[in-house]
Each structure stands twice: as structure tokens, then as C-alpha cells.
Design a protein around this motif. Structure first.
Motif, PDB file in Angstrom:
ATOM      1  N   ASN A 137     -12.403   1.111   0.752  1.00  0.00           N
ATOM      2  CA  ASN A 137     -13.176   1.837  -0.264  1.00  0.00           C
ATOM      3  C   ASN A 137     -12.295   2.840  -1.012  1.00  0.00           C
ATOM      4  O   ASN A 137     -12.698   3.387  -2.024  1.00  0.00           O
ATOM      5  CB  ASN A 137     -14.348   2.574   0.390  1.00  0.00           C
ATOM      6  CG  ASN A 137     -13.891   3.591   1.414  1.00  0.00           C
ATOM      7  OD1 ASN A 137     -12.896   3.378   2.113  1.00  0.00           O
ATOM      8  ND2 ASN A 137     -14.588   4.705   1.501  1.00  0.00           N
ATOM      9  N   ARG A 138     -11.093   3.084  -0.500  1.00  0.00           N
ATOM     10  CA  ARG A 138     -10.215   4.091  -1.112  1.00  0.00           C
ATOM     11  C   ARG A 138      -9.037   3.481  -1.867  1.00  0.00           C
ATOM     12  O   ARG A 138      -8.341   4.181  -2.589  1.00  0.00           O
ATOM     13  CB  ARG A 138      -9.679   5.032  -0.036  1.00  0.00           C
ATOM     14  CG  ARG A 138     -10.790   5.757   0.693  1.00  0.00           C
ATOM     15  CD  ARG A 138     -10.252   6.719   1.697  1.00  0.00           C
ATOM     16  NE  ARG A 138     -11.358   7.375   2.389  1.00  0.00           N
ATOM     17  CZ  ARG A 138     -11.234   8.489   3.073  1.00  0.00           C
ATOM     18  NH1 ARG A 138     -10.060   9.078   3.155  1.00  0.00           N
ATOM     19  NH2 ARG A 138     -12.273   9.035   3.667  1.00  0.00           N
ATOM     20  N   PHE A 139      -8.761   2.210  -1.631  1.00  0.00           N
ATOM     21  CA  PHE A 139      -7.622   1.570  -2.291  1.00  0.00           C
ATOM     22  C   PHE A 139      -8.071   0.271  -2.930  1.00  0.00           C
ATOM     23  O   PHE A 139      -8.911  -0.434  -2.377  1.00  0.00           O
ATOM     24  CB  PHE A 139      -6.515   1.264  -1.278  1.00  0.00           C
ATOM     25  CG  PHE A 139      -5.855   2.503  -0.739  1.00  0.00           C
ATOM     26  CD1 PHE A 139      -4.766   3.071  -1.394  1.00  0.00           C
ATOM     27  CD2 PHE A 139      -6.336   3.112   0.400  1.00  0.00           C
ATOM     28  CE1 PHE A 139      -4.170   4.220  -0.911  1.00  0.00           C
ATOM     29  CE2 PHE A 139      -5.741   4.276   0.896  1.00  0.00           C
ATOM     30  CZ  PHE A 139      -4.655   4.831   0.232  1.00  0.00           C
ATOM     31  N   GLU A 186      -7.660  -4.913 -14.430  1.00  0.00           N
ATOM     32  CA  GLU A 186      -8.128  -3.520 -14.516  1.00  0.00           C
ATOM     33  C   GLU A 186      -8.828  -3.100 -13.229  1.00  0.00           C
ATOM     34  O   GLU A 186      -9.890  -2.470 -13.247  1.00  0.00           O
ATOM     35  CB  GLU A 186      -9.063  -3.340 -15.711  1.00  0.00           C
ATOM     36  CG  GLU A 186      -8.359  -3.528 -17.039  1.00  0.00           C
ATOM     37  CD  GLU A 186      -9.259  -3.181 -18.219  1.00  0.00           C
ATOM     38  OE1 GLU A 186     -10.485  -3.132 -18.048  1.00  0.00           O
ATOM     39  OE2 GLU A 186      -8.710  -2.927 -19.296  1.00  0.00           O
ATOM     40  N   GLY A 187      -8.221  -3.436 -12.117  1.00  0.00           N
ATOM     41  CA  GLY A 187      -8.753  -3.011 -10.822  1.00  0.00           C
ATOM     42  C   GLY A 187      -9.844  -3.908 -10.265  1.00  0.00           C
ATOM     43  O   GLY A 187     -10.268  -3.739  -9.137  1.00  0.00           O
ATOM     44  N   ARG A 188     -10.329  -4.857 -11.057  1.00  0.00           N
ATOM     45  CA  ARG A 188     -11.400  -5.744 -10.571  1.00  0.00           C
ATOM     46  C   ARG A 188     -10.815  -7.063 -10.081  1.00  0.00           C
ATOM     47  O   ARG A 188      -9.911  -7.614 -10.702  1.00  0.00           O
ATOM     48  CB  ARG A 188     -12.397  -6.046 -11.706  1.00  0.00           C
ATOM     49  CG  ARG A 188     -13.115  -4.805 -12.216  1.00  0.00           C
ATOM     50  CD  ARG A 188     -14.169  -5.219 -13.258  1.00  0.00           C
ATOM     51  NE  ARG A 188     -14.800  -4.038 -13.831  1.00  0.00           N
ATOM     52  CZ  ARG A 188     -14.444  -3.491 -14.987  1.00  0.00           C
ATOM     53  NH1 ARG A 188     -13.457  -4.011 -15.704  1.00  0.00           N
ATOM     54  NH2 ARG A 188     -15.068  -2.428 -15.445  1.00  0.00           N
ATOM     55  N   TYR A 242       3.194   1.650  -0.686  1.00  0.00           N
ATOM     56  CA  TYR A 242       3.745   2.958  -0.327  1.00  0.00           C
ATOM     57  C   TYR A 242       2.674   4.046  -0.365  1.00  0.00           C
ATOM     58  O   TYR A 242       2.743   5.007   0.382  1.00  0.00           O
ATOM     59  CB  TYR A 242       4.942   3.307  -1.225  1.00  0.00           C
ATOM     60  CG  TYR A 242       6.184   2.576  -0.759  1.00  0.00           C
ATOM     61  CD1 TYR A 242       7.006   3.124   0.223  1.00  0.00           C
ATOM     62  CD2 TYR A 242       6.499   1.314  -1.242  1.00  0.00           C
ATOM     63  CE1 TYR A 242       8.117   2.439   0.700  1.00  0.00           C
ATOM     64  CE2 TYR A 242       7.605   0.616  -0.779  1.00  0.00           C
ATOM     65  CZ  TYR A 242       8.412   1.187   0.183  1.00  0.00           C
ATOM     66  OH  TYR A 242       9.496   0.508   0.670  1.00  0.00           O
ATOM     67  N   GLU A 243       1.686   3.873  -1.221  1.00  0.00           N
ATOM     68  CA  GLU A 243       0.601   4.861  -1.267  1.00  0.00           C
ATOM     69  C   GLU A 243      -0.288   4.787  -0.026  1.00  0.00           C
ATOM     70  O   GLU A 243      -0.989   5.736   0.304  1.00  0.00           O
ATOM     71  CB  GLU A 243      -0.239   4.669  -2.532  1.00  0.00           C
ATOM     72  CG  GLU A 243       0.523   5.129  -3.762  1.00  0.00           C
ATOM     73  CD  GLU A 243      -0.328   5.140  -5.012  1.00  0.00           C
ATOM     74  OE1 GLU A 243      -1.540   5.334  -4.911  1.00  0.00           O
ATOM     75  OE2 GLU A 243       0.259   4.934  -6.092  1.00  0.00           O
ATOM     76  N   PRO A 261       0.595   7.013   3.972  1.00  0.00           N
ATOM     77  CA  PRO A 261      -0.001   8.236   4.536  1.00  0.00           C
ATOM     78  C   PRO A 261      -1.298   8.002   5.316  1.00  0.00           C
ATOM     79  O   PRO A 261      -1.511   8.650   6.337  1.00  0.00           O
ATOM     80  CB  PRO A 261      -0.258   9.100   3.296  1.00  0.00           C
ATOM     81  CG  PRO A 261       0.758   8.648   2.316  1.00  0.00           C
ATOM     82  CD  PRO A 261       0.889   7.171   2.545  1.00  0.00           C
ATOM     83  N   VAL A 262      -2.158   7.091   4.885  1.00  0.00           N
ATOM     84  CA  VAL A 262      -3.409   6.899   5.657  1.00  0.00           C
ATOM     85  C   VAL A 262      -3.139   6.223   7.000  1.00  0.00           C
ATOM     86  O   VAL A 262      -3.825   6.486   7.986  1.00  0.00           O
ATOM     87  CB  VAL A 262      -4.542   6.141   4.904  1.00  0.00           C
ATOM     88  CG1 VAL A 262      -5.043   6.917   3.726  1.00  0.00           C
ATOM     89  CG2 VAL A 262      -4.163   4.742   4.543  1.00  0.00           C
ATOM     90  N   GLY A 267      -1.880   9.046   9.011  1.00  0.00           N
ATOM     91  CA  GLY A 267      -3.018   9.922   9.315  1.00  0.00           C
ATOM     92  C   GLY A 267      -3.880   9.344  10.431  1.00  0.00           C
ATOM     93  O   GLY A 267      -4.365  10.070  11.296  1.00  0.00           O
ATOM     94  N   SER A 292      -4.576  11.166  14.008  1.00  0.00           N
ATOM     95  CA  SER A 292      -5.927  11.441  14.533  1.00  0.00           C
ATOM     96  C   SER A 292      -6.047  10.945  15.968  1.00  0.00           C
ATOM     97  O   SER A 292      -6.704  11.577  16.790  1.00  0.00           O
ATOM     98  CB  SER A 292      -7.036  10.765  13.735  1.00  0.00           C
ATOM     99  OG  SER A 292      -6.711  10.648  12.426  1.00  0.00           O
TER     100      SER A 292
END
Lengths: 221, 374
Positions: free
Chosen positions: B219-221, B233-235, B264-265, B268-269, B272, B276
Motif C-alpha cells: 500500500n506504500r510502494f 503513470e503508476g497504474r 533502493y527506496e 529502509p522499510v 525498519g 522492530s
């Protein structure tokens, strides 16, 4: 809480925040290549109202630091001086894409920015508010890890020159030094204050949430 | 609830190892010359050898189901069980042989096992852990005593020139973009399998599954690795939504591609997620004896190491085990091929903790599995 544990928790907060920003409508547009010049104008108008207050709450926090922590007070003061005219870059960028100074200076804060600042000023007024390092971690993190990426994406999608995205590029290039200052501050003895580590992490969480809110509420005055 | 133990592993790597100078003998050259990206990609992923399921004429001798079955047979041979003991099969893959039926049916069709239950898992590398969870939980619930999990890929068949030459991009540029060449020079073929049982081996080590923790950040990428569809365009637009099969080919629906910036983005998750688990007390970096991480290239590993060091939770590099550089990156099969080699290497001692990590860039999925040598 040890300084390593604080850093670990701050990184958890940061990584969650950074990826959650991708779900904010204006960021989605930017990520998907659907960002328009109107979006950029709105971003600048809203962002300026946050940045213009930044050095003020840092200065207020500095004035809340007692003489037991003079070194930290100097750091807060220096930080405030470094940033206190940064918002002018956003104004210049706004003018570079066809806006006027009058328009950007007189724009109100959006409802998210209102809450963000109320919180920051209230926290800055507390005695020895070192928990605000949690806020700085989030805000500096944005400068270091996101600003340049945003700036380059905006420049690319809207076919602008460097001048029109200067603030974002500048922060991407300069904020790594601020992060070193941050680690230095964390290790300067403030963690000996009771529950300071926990407070720093909690403040980072709140700041991240409020920062996200002001981006979500762009245009909602 | 019963415990679940991994009691055996198996693998099947088709053909002879192929070194960097001979890759094109198997996957061909697209355009007039070898891709300008080849050297850069190999420098980043540091792969020196891999296997392909085709021969030098480009003819394929195997299907994804067949190599999965071979890896399962190898695992059964390595175990104290017989194929007739198998009660449950969970398969994993990125792209298998057919759209219908599911891979587990095709694999079961190749095996001499009667009256078993099956479960097909399709994603990318992380499908291996999804399948593993399915088998481990079924054993824990005491539905079965013996299950098998497989991961198998024949990526190379999608890398042949004929799969790209019909695309508009190729027709205009006479070459492929980095997003496509990166995968051609990173992924290769292979299958791996693991046997999961409700009891450990007698007179030999087993791996007790302590826990599996996985999270999706889809849901975030946006979609990062894509096949069978294109991203506009992201779809995500499916091949099935194109006006014809010809249009789907031209638009590049069948050319696998990966958005390298987006990978690469995601780092971090993933980091993370690990932090956790450390904070929740599930991982104690000091008590981990072996790390088996399926990072897709050495440069991604370097990025992860940098962040872990900063947070004071880096596990000594000498404890990291990998064979990706000489067995290739085989997607869903990799974690089994990694564990297979480690399990039979003599390096594992009773009481050791083995932390497995399988991230998936497809659309940001990340998984960890903690095993204890018993």
C-alpha cells in the motif's frame, strides 16, 4: 534508554514515516509522474508557512534551556540561525514559477500546519526540551533523504531549472552535517535526564504524524 | 500445537554452471551487440556462475514443475522418509508453466505421491516464505505429519531475444532499457525444496521453525517488478486488458522489468522491519549464529549493512552465508538452495540460531524466519 536504542527506535519511526508518506495524495502524484504546476504552487504555498516558523520554535526551545546545558543551548541557537531565512528560497521558487510574493506571504496555514505549530511551540516552551531532538530527527531526515529526490522529480516532471527547486536540492546537499550534529547532541549527556530517550522517540512519532497531516491537508485552510 | 521441523533439503540446478563469458550462449543477444549494461549489472550483483534450463540451441529440456519435482525427490532422498509419506505439498514460484492450473497441481502430477493435499503460492522471491508458512502452520495444527515446500524458476525462457523483439521499445531503440537488462543478467534457473515434519530427525540435525514474520508494504510502494502487465503513470495494466495479444506484446507486457530506483527506496522499510523485531525481543543480534539473506545483489547488501551498523544491530559479516554468487539468483528457489548448502555443510551445531531473510521488491514484501538447530 541507551543512545543506540534511541537511534534504533528513531529509525523504526523514520522508516515507517518515510514509506507512509508515499500514501499521501500529493506524494502519490509526484511518485507516479502526475504532478502539475498547480500542485507545485500549492505545495510551495503550504510548505512556506511551515518553514517560516521552524527557526522560531528552535529559538524558543533554545531560550527554554537552562544554564546547566549551555553547549546544547549554543547548538540550538546556531541551528536556528542557519535556518531562519530558508523560507525565502521557497518564496523565490514560487515567484520563479509565476506566483507573487504577496500571494505566498499572505496565504494562511493549512489545518495540518496549524496543529503542527501549536504542538512545536508548546513543546519548545517546556524546560530543557531536548525531546525535540525527536522532531529534528524527522525534519532533518526529510531534508537529508527526501528533499533532493522531491526536488529532482519536480524539476524533471515540470521541466524547470535549478532555481525553481533550490530549497529542496540545497537541503539534500547540506543536511548530512546536521545529522552528525544530531548524533553529537544525543551523546552529550542529555540521555541521563530521566525518560529522555523515551520522550525523544515519542516526540519523533508525533512530529512524523503531524508532518504527514500537513501534507495531507494541503489546500485545506 | 505441534512444533515444525525442517528435516531435509534438496535442490536441482539444471545443466552445467555457466560463467559470465558464456551467458549469451543461453539467453542470446538482443540487438546487434551484447548489452552495454552487462558489465555494470554483473559488477553490482557479483554473480560469477549460474545455471540455465535450456541448452545452447535455446531449446528447453524442463518445465518449472519438472525441476520442482526433481528438487523434491532430492529432498526426500536426503530425508529419513519415503515419497509415500508425503501428505501436503506447498509450491512457490514467480512465473510457472501455465496460467491454469496452479503449479502445485503440475508438480504433484510429476511426483509418485498419492492422496496428498496441495497449495500453490505465486509471488516473487517471497512466495517461498508464503509457501513455507502454509506448510509449517499445517504441521503445527497437526493436520499433517510430513509436508514438502518447493521453490522453482525458469527465468531464462523469458529472456530470449524473441520475447523482446516485438516490443515498441526494441523496435525504436534496437536495445533494451536497464530495467530489463538488469533482470536478464541477474536471474537464472533452479529449484529447491524442504521437508517439514512434526518430529525432528533421529541421529541427524534438524531445523526447528521458531517463527515466521512477514509484512507487505504494497500500500506504500507502487509495483517495482512487473511481468504480464505494464505500468502507466503508476497504474498496472494487465496483458489481458490490452485490445489483443499482439498489442500486449508490442507494449512490452511480456518483457520482465524492475524499477531499480524503487528497490533502493524499499531498503529502509526492510531495515525498519528488522529493527522492530529486535525491539520486540524476537531477534537478539548477539545470539544469531548464521544469517541467510536472499539479497538480490551485493550492492543492496552493502546498503543494508550500512543502516544496520548505524543502528548498532549489525550481525558480524562472517556469520552471513550466501551462495548467490556461484549458484545464481533463482528467485523463489534461492532460500532453499541457500539453506540446502548450509544444512549439509557441517557448519551448523546443535543450539545455533539461523536467521533467514527474504525480501521481495515486486511490490515491497519482506519476510524473516528464525530457525534453531536441534
Amino acid at each position: 534508554m541507551s543512545s543506540e536504542s534511541v537511534m534504533r527506535n528513531l529509525l523504526i519511526v523514520w522508516t515507517d514515516f518515510e514509506s507512509r508518506l508515499n500514501t499521501v495524495p500529493i506524494m502519490k502524484k509526484l511518485n507516479n509522474g502526475r504532478f502539475s504546476i498547480e500542485d507545485y504552487k500549492e505545495l510551495l504555498v503550504n510548505h512556506r508557512q511551515q518553514v517560516v516558523e521552524g527557526s522560531r520554535w528552535i529559538a524558543r526551545a533554545a531560550s527554554s534551556i537552562t544554564s546547566d546545558y549551555l553547549e546544547q543551548r549554543s547548538t540550538f541557537l546556531k541551528h536556528s540561525v542557519t535556518e531562519h531565512r530558508d523560507y525565502e528560497m521557497l518564496e523565490n521558487q514560487f515567484c520563479a514559477i509565476g506566483g507573487t510574493l504577496e500571494e505566498i506571504r499572505n496565504a494562511p496555514k493549512n489545518i495540518g500546519t496549524e496543529i503542527f505549530h501549536s504542538y512545536m511551540y508548546e513543546q519548545s516552551s517546556q524546560q530543557n526540551p531536548f525531546h525535540l531532538l525527536g522532531s529534528m530527527f524527522i525534519i532533518e531526515g526529510l531534508g537529508q533523504r527526501k528533499a533532493k529526490r522531491w526536488g529532482l522529480a519536480i524539476k524533471d516532471q515540470l521541466d524547470l531549472d535549478d532555481k525553481a527547486v533550490e530549497f529542496y536540492i540545497y537541503h539534500g546537499d547540506n543536511d548530512p552535517e546536521h545529522m552528525e550534529e544530531f548524533e553529537h547532541s544525543l551523546n552529550s549527556g542529555i540521555l541521563e535526564i530521566e525518560s529522555m530517550g523515551e520522550k525523544i522517540v515519542k516526540t519523533a512519532k508525533i512530529t512524523a504524524l503531524l508532518y504527514e497531516l500537513q501534507l495531507r491537508e494541503i489546500g485545506n485552510y | 500445537m505441534s512444533d515444525a521441523f525442517i528435516t531435509a533439503f534438496g535442490e536441482y540446478l539444471p545443466g552445467e554452471p555457466v560463467d559470465n563469458d558464456h551467458i549469451e550462449d543461453f539467453i542470446g543477444i538482443i540487438g546487434d551487440q551484447i548489452s552495454k549494461y552487462k558489465k555494470m549489472v554483473l559488477r553490482q550483483n557479483k554473480i560469477v556462475s549460474r545455471h540455465y534450463a535450456c541448452n545452447k540451441d535455446g531449446q528447453f529440456e524442463f518445465t518449472v514443475a519438472q525441476i520442482a519435482a526433481k528438487a523434491i525427490e532430492d529432498a526426500i532422498d536426503n530425508s529419513q522418509a519415503d515419497i509415500s509419506d508425503l501428505e501436503f505439498l506447498a509450491t512457490s514460484c514467480s512465473i510457472h508453466d501455465s496460467i491454469i492450473p496452479g503449479l502445485a497441481s503440475l508438480v504433484h502430477g510429476q511426483l509418485g505421491a498419492d492422496r496428498i493435499d496441495i497449495s500453490s503460492h505465486q509471488s516473487v522471491c517471497g512466495s517461498s516464505i508464503m509457501a513455507m508458512r502454509s506448510a509449517v502452520n499445517a504441521i503445527r495444527l497437526e493436520e499433517f505429519k510430513l509436508a514438502c515446500v518447493s521453490g522453482s524458476e525458469i527465468a531464462s525462457r523469458h529472456f530470449r531475444p524473441t520475447f523482446y523483439e516485438g516490443t515498441q521499445h526494441f523496435k525504436q531503440e534496437n536495445a533494451l532499457p536497464l530495467e530489463q537488462e538488469f533482470l536478464r543478467y541477474t536471474l537464472s534457473d533452479g529449484a529447491g525444496a524442504a521437508i517439514i515434519e512434526s518430529r525432528p530427525n533421529v541421529n541427524a540435525i534438524s531445523l526447528k521453525v521458531k517463527w515466521i514474520k512477514a509484512r507487505s508494504f504494497a500500500n506504500r510502494f507502487s509495483t517495482c517488478m512487473i511481468g504480464g502487465a505494464i505500468k502507466e503513470e503508476g497504474r498496472v495494466i494487465s496483458w489481458g486488458n490490452q485490445e489483443s495479444l499482439q498489442a500486449a506484446i508490442e507494449k512490452g507486457c511480456f518483457a520482465l522489468s524492475q524499477d531499480l530506483k524503487l528497490v533502493y527506496e524499499m531498503i529502509p522499510v526492510w531495515v525498519g522491519h528488522y529493527l522492530s523485531l529486535v525491539e520486540d525481543g524476537l531477534i537478539d543480534p548477539e545470539k544469531i549464529d548464521h544469517v541467510v539473506s536472499h539479497y538480490s545483489s551485493e550492492s543492496l547488501k552493502a546498503e543494508v549493512v550500512k543502516l544496520l551498523t548505524k543502528a548498532g544491530v549489525m550481525i558480524d559479516e562472517e556469520k552471513w552465508f550466501s551462495n548467490l554468487t556461484y549458484k545464481g539468483n533463482t528467485g523463489s528457489a534461492s532460500i532453499f538452495i541457500l539453506l540446502n548448502e548450509l544444512f549439509y555443510s557441517g557448519k551448523l551445531k546443535v543450539g545455533d540460531s539461523v536467521l533467514c531473510h527474504v525480501p521481495e521488491s515486486g511490490q515491497a514484501y519482506n519476510s524473516f524466519m528464525l530457525l534453531e538447530v536441534v
